[in-house]
Design an enzyme around this catalytic site. Structure first.
Site, PDB file in Angstrom:
ATOM      1  CG  HIS A  34     110.842 -20.281  72.451  1.00 29.00           C
ATOM      2  ND1 HIS A  34     111.043 -19.464  73.254  1.00 29.00           N
ATOM      3  CD2 HIS A  34     110.705 -19.834  70.973  1.00 29.00           C
ATOM      4  CE1 HIS A  34     110.774 -18.004  72.756  1.00 29.00           C
ATOM      5  NE2 HIS A  34     110.615 -18.485  71.426  1.00 29.00           N
ATOM      6  CG  ASP A  69     113.734 -14.332  69.102  1.00 28.40           C
ATOM      7  OD1 ASP A  69     113.909 -14.689  68.134  1.00 28.40           O
ATOM      8  OD2 ASP A  69     112.491 -14.067  69.629  1.00 28.40           O
ATOM      9  CG  HIS A 100     109.239 -14.534  71.203  1.00 35.40           C
ATOM     10  ND1 HIS A 100     109.436 -14.208  69.744  1.00 35.40           N
ATOM     11  CD2 HIS A 100     107.772 -14.331  71.229  1.00 35.40           C
ATOM     12  CE1 HIS A 100     108.408 -13.942  68.973  1.00 35.40           C
ATOM     13  NE2 HIS A 100     107.473 -14.112  69.983  1.00 35.40           N
ATOM     14  CG  ASP A 113     111.477 -11.995  66.870  1.00 31.80           C
ATOM     15  OD1 ASP A 113     112.337 -11.667  67.472  1.00 31.80           O
ATOM     16  OD2 ASP A 113     110.828 -13.278  67.032  1.00 31.80           O
TER      17      ASP A 113
HETATM   18 ZN   LIG Z   1     111.335 -14.637  68.559  1.00 31.19          ZN
END
Ligand SMILES: [Zn+2]
Length: 336
Positions: free
Chosen positions: A117, A154, A156, A242
């Protein structure tokens, strides 16, 4: 194959009750030990500062270094913390990535803080925070030498990696939970890259609840065909555990069977693959997943101890529509 780990990665502290905490690494280590795979320590590299500047601006790097030197736990934003050990940990993660790419062997880097991120100047695109991330290790790896592709599984969207690579002809493919339902709110199929980078950014947003069957379809129909056409010299995999159905921060329906299918597909490309730990907040999933990955990388693979998951009818329908949209957009650049 190599597994990179050093206690330096536990020196990044995030404060009480934080889901991204040093203890996560104990579970990953337990899994790797159960797999019987030895650990390699990250070396200090002379070129790490110089390589870091390929992905981040000097002002941002200096800002983080200043926070590290304060001598206490400091809030960078509502999600993201910097402690006195954060800079050493984040730089060691980058060193391990560069070492792993130099070695041309498969690798699993058990590092933290995570990085995908983190954008060029910190917060990336429209995200409200840096989502626990400090330096973008995957992006530094992608910009190290020619022909590296990044695959981000991931849950996200790797908004930082996308931002850093967006106008370069370096392939970035991300599968992630529908950004309308999860941080960081980006990662739509029409984000395809810009300028020289047009066609090298591939986003596959997945409907919440998608099971292993849907994830397999995404790999078979989009991820692997594009990777085969791109023909990478090496792979960097932003690996978050995740997307597992037991993860407390997201809503996907995968089991380790889905992850294993993705990992085996990526390894079938027969190029060195560097798996970098990003997210994943269920401790037993981190342990079992790390064990499964270490065994696959060592050529000792076996099925994980859980039943594969199946998507229900409405989720499958939504996924089919997303895949059709991704195919229609990306077929301008790739044979799909
Ligand atoms: Zn994540």
């Amino acid at each position: 194959m190599k597994v990179y780990y050093g206690d330096v990665f536990k020196g990044h502290e995030t404060g009480p009750g934080h889901p991204e905490n040093p203890g996560r690494l104990d579970y990953a280590l337990a899994g790797v030990r159960e797999a019987g795979v030895p650990l390699s320590a990250p070396r200090a590299r002379d070129d790490v500062a110089q390589r870091l500047e390929t992905a981040h601006g000097r002002d941002y790097i200096r800002y983080v270094e200043d926070l590290c030197s304060l001598g206490n736990l400091t809030e960078l934003d509502g999600d993201t913390w910097v402690s006195p050990g954060t800079c050493a940990a984040a730089l060691a993660a980058v060193s391990a990535m560069l070492d792993a790419l130099d070695s041309k062997e498969h690798a699993y880097i058990l590092a933290r803080p995570p990085g995908h991120h983190a954008g060029r100047s910190g917060r990336a695109l429209t995200a409200p925070t840096q989502g626990f991330c400090i330096f973008n290790t995957a992006a530094v790896g992608a910009l190290y030498g020619e022909g590296v592709a990044v695959v981000d599984i991931d849950v996200h969207h790797g908004n930082g990696t996308q931002e850093i690579l967006y106008d370069r002809d370096v392939l970035y493919i991300s599968t992630h939970q529908d950004p309308l339902t999860l941080y960081p709110g980006t990662g739509f199929p029409d984000e395809v890259g810009r300028g020289r980078g047009e066609g090298y950014n591939v986003n596959v947003p997945m409907p919440p609840g998608l099971g292993d069957d849907g994830f397999k379809e995404i790999f078979d129909d989009v991820v692997m065909p594009i990777l085969r056409q791109y023909g990478p010299r090496a792979l960097v995999v932003s690996l978050g555990w995740d997307a597992h159905k037991e993860d407390p921060l997201a809503d996907m329906g995968l089991t380790l069977n889905g992850y294993r299918y993705a990992i085996k597909s990526l390894l079938s490309l027969n190029v060195p693959a560097v798996f970098l730990l990003e997210g994943g907040y269920n401790y037993s999933v981190i342990r079992e997943g790390s064990k499964m990955l270490a065994m696959e990388l060592a050529g000792l693979g076996r099925a994980p101890p859980e039943e594969p998951s199946a998507s229900d009818h409405s989720v499958w329908g939504r996924m089919s529509r997303v895949l059709a949209e991704v195919r229609s957009i990306q077929s301008k650049y790739w044979r799909l």
